[in-house]
Design an enzyme around this catalytic site. Structure first.
Site, PDB file in Angstrom:
ATOM      1  N   ARG A 240       0.841  -1.194   0.000  1.00  0.00           N
ATOM      2  CA  ARG A 240       0.000   0.000   0.000  1.00  0.00           C
ATOM      3  C   ARG A 240       0.879   1.248   0.000  1.00  0.00           C
ATOM      4  O   ARG A 240       1.857   1.332   0.750  1.00  0.00           O
ATOM      5  CB  ARG A 240      -0.898   0.042   1.247  1.00  0.00           C
ATOM      6  CG  ARG A 240      -2.097  -0.890   1.224  1.00  0.00           C
ATOM      7  CD  ARG A 240      -3.169  -0.438   0.232  1.00  0.00           C
ATOM      8  NE  ARG A 240      -4.348  -1.276   0.255  1.00  0.00           N
ATOM      9  CZ  ARG A 240      -4.550  -2.356  -0.519  1.00  0.00           C
ATOM     10  NH1 ARG A 240      -3.642  -2.742  -1.388  1.00  0.00           N
ATOM     11  NH2 ARG A 240      -5.681  -3.047  -0.421  1.00  0.00           N
ATOM     12  N   GLU A 269      -4.322   7.101  -5.510  1.00  0.00           N
ATOM     13  CA  GLU A 269      -4.697   6.149  -6.567  1.00  0.00           C
ATOM     14  C   GLU A 269      -6.152   6.363  -6.933  1.00  0.00           C
ATOM     15  O   GLU A 269      -6.970   6.565  -6.040  1.00  0.00           O
ATOM     16  CB  GLU A 269      -4.523   4.709  -6.067  1.00  0.00           C
ATOM     17  CG  GLU A 269      -3.080   4.346  -5.787  1.00  0.00           C
ATOM     18  CD  GLU A 269      -2.931   2.861  -5.402  1.00  0.00           C
ATOM     19  OE1 GLU A 269      -3.899   2.100  -5.556  1.00  0.00           O
ATOM     20  OE2 GLU A 269      -1.844   2.491  -4.949  1.00  0.00           O
ATOM     21  N   HIS A 287      -1.017  -0.354  -9.776  1.00  0.00           N
ATOM     22  CA  HIS A 287      -1.707  -1.232  -8.822  1.00  0.00           C
ATOM     23  C   HIS A 287      -2.356  -2.434  -9.520  1.00  0.00           C
ATOM     24  O   HIS A 287      -3.579  -2.568  -9.558  1.00  0.00           O
ATOM     25  CB  HIS A 287      -2.758  -0.450  -8.011  1.00  0.00           C
ATOM     26  CG  HIS A 287      -3.165  -1.170  -6.755  1.00  0.00           C
ATOM     27  ND1 HIS A 287      -3.555  -0.514  -5.618  1.00  0.00           N
ATOM     28  CD2 HIS A 287      -3.245  -2.499  -6.451  1.00  0.00           C
ATOM     29  CE1 HIS A 287      -3.857  -1.398  -4.679  1.00  0.00           C
ATOM     30  NE2 HIS A 287      -3.673  -2.607  -5.164  1.00  0.00           N
TER      31      HIS A 287
HETATM   32  C1  8YV Z   1      -6.660  -5.590  -5.752  1.00  0.00           C
HETATM   33  C2  8YV Z   1      -5.384  -5.288  -3.500  1.00  0.00           C
HETATM   34  O1  8YV Z   1      -6.239  -5.057  -6.958  1.00  0.00           O
HETATM   35  O2  8YV Z   1      -6.260  -7.258  -2.557  1.00  0.00           O
HETATM   36  C3  8YV Z   1      -5.815  -6.144  -2.360  1.00  0.00           C
HETATM   37  O3  8YV Z   1      -5.712  -5.677  -1.218  1.00  0.00           O
HETATM   38  O4  8YV Z   1      -4.927  -4.229  -3.313  1.00  0.00           O
HETATM   39  C4  8YV Z   1      -5.477  -5.788  -4.902  1.00  0.00           C
HETATM   40  O5  8YV Z   1      -5.285  -7.151  -4.943  1.00  0.00           O
HETATM   41  C5  8YV Z   1      -7.904  -4.948  -5.421  1.00  0.00           C
HETATM   42  O6  8YV Z   1      -8.192  -4.729  -4.120  1.00  0.00           O
HETATM   43  C6  8YV Z   1      -8.987  -5.672  -6.177  1.00  0.00           C
HETATM   44  O7  8YV Z   1     -10.218  -5.478  -5.702  1.00  0.00           O
END
Ligand code: 8YV
Length: 321
Positions: A240, A269, A287
């Site tokens: 993150r 983002e 991301h």
């Molecule tokens: C995803 C992410 O792109 O899982 C997570 O925490 O940051 C990523 O895998 C995203 O959240 C997909 O919904």
């Protein structure tokens, strides 16, 4: 026959996942896949029994306070849950789940891609070729860092951290890590544990973040922390952006304290950080750590498994609140 639960699906998911939702639930899809404003998110949640969001939907305490009593579950399509106020959800009796395990391989691949591209100047070389600017060669040209035999430091030795460690071992790297708890010997596979972040940093020729954002870890990568790394270290972040003081990162990249960085995540983002984008020694992705076809299907199915459990009156496997 009892009515199927109504589920708000905030973003476009893979066809297989949307089909399964259509079979078993009454889903409300977001046909143009736009990002909901806060008020739209609250409004769309009013007549649903559950919501299947991504990390792009923020369930802050005020959003959670505005959710209707009928909404039982927030079944996230993500492993990270920093976009959900878990305390507020718990207080309101809303179950929150995530999707661990299924994205570890994909995210580890992106971490290794970020490391190699940063070490071998992938972004610089790619841009030079596309610009038609490759007009010179010499043994002193585009010399990078070889990772073989170097120390790979991991902060956050959970599932993604452990798979990334395994991949780094494949490059002949020595794995060092810091984690809230020390892994047992079998899980460690020879990785060297450091009981503090500061203790780890001096041993990380490559530092890769794999920890969640919590009040304790938010912004923890400051100038003081970058200064503890060996000179010319490589910094990788696929976890993150909020873990990092990006001004400190820019300064460490400009001064040469860091040889390079490979980043998949940013404080802002979508968009990223123009100051980082202006630097040659940064390899950047938007991301996409878990963005493979297989993993997207697995994440969606895992989120639906959690919904299925909740609506069958069982404890969901991946409950985080
Ligand atoms: C995803 C992410 O792109 O899982 C997570 O925490 O940051 C990523 O895998 C995203 O959240 C997909 O919904």
């Amino acid at each position: 026959m009892s009515k199927k639960p109504v589920i708000l699906v905030t973003r476009r998911l893979s066809d297989e996942v949307q089909q399964r939702l259509s079979n078993d639930y009454e889903p409300i899809f977001n046909s143009d896949d736009h990002v909901f404003s806060k008020s739209e998110l609250i409004e769309k949640c009013q007549n649903v029994d559950g919501v299947l969001p991504c990390h792009s939907e923020v369930f802050s305490s005020d959003v959670i306070a505005a959710l209707p009593a009928r909404l039982k579950v927030i079944a996230n399509h993500s492993v990270g849950v920093d976009h959900v106020d878990l305390v507020a959800a718990k207080d309101k009796g809303i179950i929150v789940t995530n999707t661990p395990d299924v994205l570890s391989d994909a995210t580890a691949e992106i971490a290794i891609l970020c490391m190699l591209a940063a070490a071998r100047r992938g972004s610089e070389g790619d841009r030079m070729m596309r610009a038609g600017a490759w007009d010179f060669w010499s043994p002193a040209f585009m010399v990078g860092v070889q990772v073989t035999g170097k120390r790979f430091g991991i902060i956050g030795m959970g599932r993604v951290g452990q798979v990334t460690a395994e991949r780094a071992r494949g490059f002949g790297m020595e794995v060092h890590y810091h984690n809230r708890r020390r892994l047992d010997k079998v899980e460690e596979k020879g990785a060297i544990f450091h009981d503090s972040v500061d203790g780890l940093l001096g041993h990380a020729d490559v530092l890769s973040l794999h920890c969640p954002v919590t009040p304790d870890t938010s912004g923890f990568m400051t100038t003081e922390k970058f200064d503890l790394l060996p000179d010319s270290a490589i910094f990788v972040n696929t976890a993150r952006g909020a873990l990092v003081d990006e001004e400190a990162l820019v300064a460490a990249l400009r001064s040469g304290k860091l040889f390079a960085a490979g980043l998949d995540v940013y404080r802002d983002e979508p968009g990223g950080n123009p100051e980082l984008a202006a630097l040659d020694n940064v390899f950047m992705l938007p991301h996409i750590g878990s963005a493979t076809r297989d993993t997207r299907i697995a994440m969606g199915f895992r989120a639906i498994d959690n919904l299925d459990a909740v609506f069958a009156g069982h404890e969901p496997k991946d409950r985080v609140a």
